[in-house]
Scaffold this motif. Structure first.
Motif, PDB file in Angstrom:
ATOM      1  N   UNK A   1       0.779  -1.228   0.000  1.00 21.25           N
ATOM      2  CA  UNK A   1       0.000   0.000   0.000  1.00 21.25           C
ATOM      3  C   UNK A   1       0.809   1.275   0.000  1.00 21.25           C
ATOM      4  N   UNK A   2       2.087   1.187  -0.286  1.00 22.68           N
ATOM      5  CA  UNK A   2       2.937   2.380  -0.292  1.00 22.68           C
ATOM      6  C   UNK A   2       2.866   3.145  -1.603  1.00 22.68           C
ATOM      7  N   UNK A   3       2.303   2.522  -2.641  1.00 21.41           N
ATOM      8  CA  UNK A   3       2.221   3.163  -3.948  1.00 21.41           C
ATOM      9  C   UNK A   3       0.793   3.118  -4.478  1.00 21.41           C
ATOM     10  N   UNK A   4       0.354   4.230  -5.005  1.00 22.46           N
ATOM     11  CA  UNK A   4      -0.928   4.249  -5.713  1.00 22.46           C
ATOM     12  C   UNK A   4      -0.702   3.598  -7.079  1.00 22.46           C
ATOM     13  N   UNK A   5      -1.776   3.317  -7.782  1.00 21.98           N
ATOM     14  CA  UNK A   5      -1.640   2.734  -9.122  1.00 21.98           C
ATOM     15  C   UNK A   5      -0.890   3.683 -10.054  1.00 21.98           C
ATOM     16  N   UNK A   6      -1.172   4.971  -9.936  1.00 21.73           N
ATOM     17  CA  UNK A   6      -0.481   5.954 -10.789  1.00 21.73           C
ATOM     18  C   UNK A   6       1.007   6.001 -10.472  1.00 21.73           C
ATOM     19  N   UNK A   7       1.362   5.995  -9.178  1.00 21.11           N
ATOM     20  CA  UNK A   7       2.770   5.999  -8.783  1.00 21.11           C
ATOM     21  C   UNK A   7       3.460   4.707  -9.215  1.00 21.11           C
ATOM     22  N   UNK A   8       2.746   3.610  -9.073  1.00 17.41           N
ATOM     23  CA  UNK A   8       3.294   2.315  -9.497  1.00 17.41           C
ATOM     24  C   UNK A   8       3.595   2.341 -10.996  1.00 17.41           C
ATOM     25  N   UNK A   9       2.648   2.813 -11.795  1.00 15.98           N
ATOM     26  CA  UNK A   9       2.843   2.847 -13.248  1.00 15.98           C
ATOM     27  C   UNK A   9       3.988   3.772 -13.630  1.00 15.98           C
ATOM     28  N   UNK A  10       4.087   4.912 -12.969  1.00 19.25           N
ATOM     29  CA  UNK A  10       5.182   5.848 -13.246  1.00 19.25           C
ATOM     30  C   UNK A  10       6.530   5.213 -12.912  1.00 19.25           C
ATOM     31  N   UNK A  11       6.606   4.529 -11.780  1.00 18.98           N
ATOM     32  CA  UNK A  11       7.857   3.872 -11.389  1.00 18.98           C
ATOM     33  C   UNK A  11       8.176   2.724 -12.336  1.00 18.98           C
ATOM     34  N   UNK A  12       7.174   1.983 -12.747  1.00 21.27           N
ATOM     35  CA  UNK A  12       7.367   0.889 -13.694  1.00 21.27           C
ATOM     36  C   UNK A  12       7.895   1.424 -15.018  1.00 21.27           C
ATOM     37  N   UNK A  13       7.315   2.502 -15.503  1.00 19.10           N
ATOM     38  CA  UNK A  13       7.787   3.124 -16.743  1.00 19.10           C
ATOM     39  C   UNK A  13       9.243   3.570 -16.617  1.00 19.10           C
ATOM     40  N   UNK A  14       9.603   4.122 -15.467  1.00 16.60           N
ATOM     41  CA  UNK A  14      10.980   4.576 -15.250  1.00 16.60           C
ATOM     42  C   UNK A  14      11.947   3.402 -15.221  1.00 16.60           C
ATOM     43  N   UNK A  15      11.572   2.314 -14.589  1.00 12.90           N
ATOM     44  CA  UNK A  15      12.423   1.114 -14.571  1.00 12.90           C
ATOM     45  C   UNK A  15      12.647   0.620 -16.000  1.00 12.90           C
ATOM     46  N   UNK A  16      11.578   0.547 -16.775  1.00  9.24           N
ATOM     47  CA  UNK A  16      11.700   0.079 -18.159  1.00  9.24           C
ATOM     48  C   UNK A  16      12.563   1.021 -18.993  1.00  9.24           C
ATOM     49  N   UNK A  17      12.421   2.334 -18.776  1.00 11.15           N
ATOM     50  CA  UNK A  17      13.240   3.305 -19.495  1.00 11.15           C
ATOM     51  C   UNK A  17      14.712   3.124 -19.168  1.00 11.15           C
TER      52      UNK A  17
END
Length: 60
Positions: free
Chosen positions: A25-41
């Motif tokens: 519960x430390x990340x919202x879905x939007x924060x999760x997606x943003x972090x996921x995108x950054x990892x992939x980048x």
């Protein structure tokens, strides 16, 4: 110099950490997606830098 960095393992570790933060519960879905995108980048950037950096010398 030996370079033993494994970008695939780095990515797997980052994704596991990210998933744990989401489950806890430390990340919202939007924060999760943003972090996921950054990892992939960053992963794609690492692969681009590593691509073709080592060449086996031709035997003469």
């Amino acid at each position: 110099m030996t370079y033993n960095f494994d970008p695939d393992r780095w990515r797997d570790d980052q994704l596991a950490r990210l998933e744990l933060e989401r489950r806890n519960g430390r990340l919202s879905e939007a924060d999760y997606q943003a972090a996921l995108d950054e990892i992939e980048r960053r992963y794609e950037s690492m692969l681009a830098r590593l691509d073709g950096t080592y060449q086996i010398p031709r035997a003469e």
